[in-house]
Write a protein that holds these residues in place. Structure first.
Motif, PDB file in Angstrom:
ATOM      1  N   CYS A 130      67.581  50.084   6.851  1.00 26.81           N
ATOM      2  CA  CYS A 130      68.168  48.912   7.510  1.00 26.81           C
ATOM      3  C   CYS A 130      67.173  47.756   7.461  1.00 26.81           C
ATOM      4  O   CYS A 130      65.995  47.925   7.805  1.00 26.81           O
ATOM      5  N   LYS A 131      67.625  46.581   7.002  1.00 24.96           N
ATOM      6  CA  LYS A 131      66.736  45.435   6.885  1.00 24.96           C
ATOM      7  C   LYS A 131      66.192  44.991   8.231  1.00 24.96           C
ATOM      8  O   LYS A 131      65.058  44.553   8.351  1.00 24.96           O
ATOM      9  N   GLY A 132      67.001  45.086   9.268  1.00 29.90           N
ATOM     10  CA  GLY A 132      66.580  44.578  10.566  1.00 29.90           C
ATOM     11  C   GLY A 132      65.589  45.486  11.278  1.00 29.90           C
ATOM     12  O   GLY A 132      64.514  45.062  11.695  1.00 29.90           O
ATOM     13  N   SER A 133      65.942  46.778  11.414  1.00 29.25           N
ATOM     14  CA  SER A 133      65.123  47.705  12.196  1.00 29.25           C
ATOM     15  C   SER A 133      64.163  48.522  11.354  1.00 29.25           C
ATOM     16  O   SER A 133      63.200  49.078  11.877  1.00 29.25           O
ATOM     17  N   GLU A 181      72.465  36.041   6.019  1.00 34.60           N
ATOM     18  CA  GLU A 181      71.238  36.814   6.015  1.00 34.60           C
ATOM     19  C   GLU A 181      70.760  37.124   7.434  1.00 34.60           C
ATOM     20  O   GLU A 181      70.245  38.213   7.704  1.00 34.60           O
ATOM     21  N   CYS A 182      70.922  36.175   8.351  1.00 36.46           N
ATOM     22  CA  CYS A 182      70.525  36.420   9.745  1.00 36.46           C
ATOM     23  C   CYS A 182      71.365  37.530  10.367  1.00 36.46           C
ATOM     24  O   CYS A 182      70.838  38.384  11.101  1.00 36.46           O
ATOM     25  N   THR A 209      72.729  39.962   8.751  1.00 34.65           N
ATOM     26  CA  THR A 209      72.296  41.212   8.126  1.00 34.65           C
ATOM     27  C   THR A 209      71.004  41.716   8.752  1.00 34.65           C
ATOM     28  O   THR A 209      70.854  42.908   9.048  1.00 34.65           O
ATOM     29  N   MET A 210      70.033  40.817   8.982  1.00 38.23           N
ATOM     30  CA  MET A 210      68.765  41.213   9.590  1.00 38.23           C
ATOM     31  C   MET A 210      68.957  41.712  11.013  1.00 38.23           C
ATOM     32  O   MET A 210      68.223  42.601  11.476  1.00 38.23           O
ATOM     33  N   ALA A 211      69.963  41.175  11.706  1.00 39.09           N
ATOM     34  CA  ALA A 211      70.229  41.590  13.090  1.00 39.09           C
ATOM     35  C   ALA A 211      71.091  42.846  13.161  1.00 39.09           C
ATOM     36  O   ALA A 211      71.426  43.293  14.252  1.00 39.09           O
TER      37      ALA A 211
END
Length: 576
Positions: A70-73, A453-454, A456-458
């Motif tokens: 996961c990109k965010g975590s 993108e934000c 996705t990161m979240a």
């Protein structure tokens, strides 16, 4: 659900009260401390054995379990497996045959891929990119020409022989006019009509035919659609509401027609049909489901039911509401073709739409939908590379890892670029300065990309893993809605039990005039005739110019009976 075994401990081996008393009696030593062990040391209860017909819970293509980060975590999660949603798995079989993958073909050839639970990694999510905005009217010829030239530039950068562009009908008409006059554009570009807007137009045909025949009263009284939303449902502008409403009413009508059939046959035969339906419901999606469908009992029931419908169609009220079931089925097949990326089903359902589009005077789609259907049907000869991609299912957008979840390209634009780049109150909400407005428009695609993108990161970029239609609460709600529709119709009258031959309004009981009856009864045949004449005279022989005005059919419906005369009475004011 993933468990961190190294961090989770539980207490086990707690002695009973009798053992504690016995231990205390033997010696006065304090009881031993409770031992901490890992959950993995437990003897887990054995799970029920999987059926020998069901494949292992791994990807049928790579035979592996993949993990994604996961990109965010930064967490590693197991990549979801997509379960095959069609019995034949045509795209999977076609790919296996092209690659000569015999091991895969041995597992799926001549088998029910739903019953044996074929699963695979869906690593082919569509990549969605945002291009700069052209700040002019999209229907101007110069704008459309710029779009076509920019598209060819993109194709050259990607080293593509040809490129597919998807447009709604208003821009499609201008783009085709330019393309037909330029052999280079004809060679390099394939232009498709947006399926999302095509479905909305077809919903408008449905509304025009059935709205004033009692369908509006049924939807409002059964509380399926609110009064304020009814216009949007029948014009197709409230797309999701319209599709759901027509699905529910069609299922209710099908239930009522089947009930009428069961009441018309001997009781013993009716019980056998009910038992057959129960067996079908219980066996799905097991290996016996397809066997029952191909069995002698089901085929006998099917022929008997079709004969019952043919006899009932001699009564106009029966035939009218049976046509509603048939038209909604065309709509659902069209949507299924998109969801499954089934190119043949897509073209076949478009062909079934055409008579109704002509019959109910959707002039713009009557002119350009036949062009789209003919060009796409001949795609194998004109653009074989694009045809191969379409047959492989690459004509729709896959935004999630779920099966049966592809959407049209023009609907994707609504859900991504248009949604991500919106501001709270639009450009008038922050400035009326021309330079500021220009900067806002030119940065339209950049803002959309940053927003995406934000999210996705979240961890908000991935769509829900379960379709709302498959939620238990939603299915329960829909079942109650279907029951309300049936009760509402029965409080009026069952159109499939009405014996007289004439056509009557399902809510008011008003008998249709002869003109209305004829137009409603022969609408499909007249639309088919107009479609054939259009293709023959304008597209094949050129007897009539393609852009010549099209005469409207103006078929009458129940709303024609309620229109008031436009003549006004004259009053004379004067002295006596």
């Amino acid at each position: 659900m993933h468990i961190k075994l190294l961090n989770i401990f539980i207490f086990t081996g707690s002695p009973s009260q009798e053992n504690i008393d016995a231990t205390t009696a033997e010696n006065d030593d304090p009881p031993a401390k409770k031992r901490r062990v890992l959950r993995s040391n437990f003897d887990r209860p054995s799970l029920p054995a999987r059926s020998e017909h069901i494949l292992p819970d791994v990807c049928i293509l790579c035979q592996k379990v993949k993990t994604i980060v996961c990109k965010g975590s930064g967490k590693r999660n197991r990549e979801k497996l997509v379960r095959c949603s069609t019995i034949e798995a045509a795209n999977l079989k076609r790919a296996a045959e092209e690659n000569e993958n015999e091991s895969l073909l041995m597992q799926i050839r001549n088998k029910d891929c739903v019953a044996i639970e074929v699963k695979y990694h869906n690593s082919s999510k569509s990549t969605i990119g945002y291009l700069p905005v052209i700040d002019v009217s999209p229907t101007e010829m110069d704008t459309v020409l710029t779009i076509l030239k920019k598209s060819i530039d993109i194709a050259d950068q990607l080293k593509l022989e040809s490129l597919v562009i998807v447009m709604d009908q208003a821009i499609y008409s201008k783009a085709q006019l330019i393309r037909w006059r330029n052999p280079y554009f004809m060679k390099r570009l394939v232009i498709r009509l947006g399926a999302f807007h095509t479905a909305m137009s077809f919903l408008g045909c449905l509304g025009k035919r059935f709205r004033d025949a009692g369908l509006q009263d049924i939807l409002i009284e059964s509380e399926v659609v609110a009064v304020g939303s009814i216009n949007g449902v029948f014009t197709g502008r409230h797309y999701n509401r319209a599709v759901r409403a027509h699905k529910l009413v069609a299922e209710a009508m099908q239930h009522m027609r089947l009930t009428t059939y069961l009441n018309s046959i001997p009781e013993e035969k009716a019980e056998k049909v009910k038992h057959l339906m129960t067996s079908l419901s219980q066996s799905f999606p097991g290996p016996q489901y397809e066997e029952i469908l191909k069995g002698e009992h089901f085929q006998s029931f099917l022929s008997s039911y079709e004969e019952f419908i043919q006899v009932g169609n001699k009564k106009q009220t029966f035939a009218f509401w049976s046509s509603y079931i048939d038209i909604v089925e065309i709509l659902l097949l069209f949507l299924r073709g998109i969801r499954e990326s089934n190119w043949e089903l897509h073209l076949a359902s478009v062909r079934q739409m055409l008579p109704w589009v002509f019959a109910y005077d959707h002039v713009n789609y009557s002119r350009y939908l036949p062009v789209y259907w003919l060009e796409m049907s001949n795609l194998a000869n004109t653009h074989p590379v694009i045809y191969t991609q379409c047959i492989g299912g690459d004509f729709a957008v896959q935004r999630s890892s779920n099966a049966f979840a592809k959407i049209p390209c023009d609907q994707t634009i609504e859900q991504t670029a248009n949604r991500d780049s919106k501001t709270k109150v639009g450009m008038t909400g922050f400035s009326t300065n021309k330079r500021a407005v220009n900067r806002w428009i030119w940065s339209h695609h950049v803002r959309g990309s940053i927003t995406h993108e934000c999210e996705t990161m979240a961890g908000k970029g991935e769509r829900s893993g379960t379709r709302s239609d498959l939620l238990h609460s939603r299915m329960k709600h829909d079942k109650l809605a279907i029951g309300k529709i049936i009760d509402t119709v029965n409080s009026m009258f069952n159109p499939f039990e009405y014996e007289p031959a004439e056509l009557i309004h399902i809510a008011s009981g008003l008998v249709a005039t002869q003109d209305v009856q004829n137009d409603l009864q022969f609408a499909k045949a007249r639309g088919e005739s107009e479609f054939e004449n259009f293709c023959g005279q304008r597209l094949q022989t050129g007897e009539v110019d393609f852009f010549a005005p099209m005469k409207r059919m103006n078929l009458k419906t129940f709303s024609s009976m309620s229109k008031k005369s436009n003549h006004h009475q004259g009053y004379h004011f004067g002295s006596r």
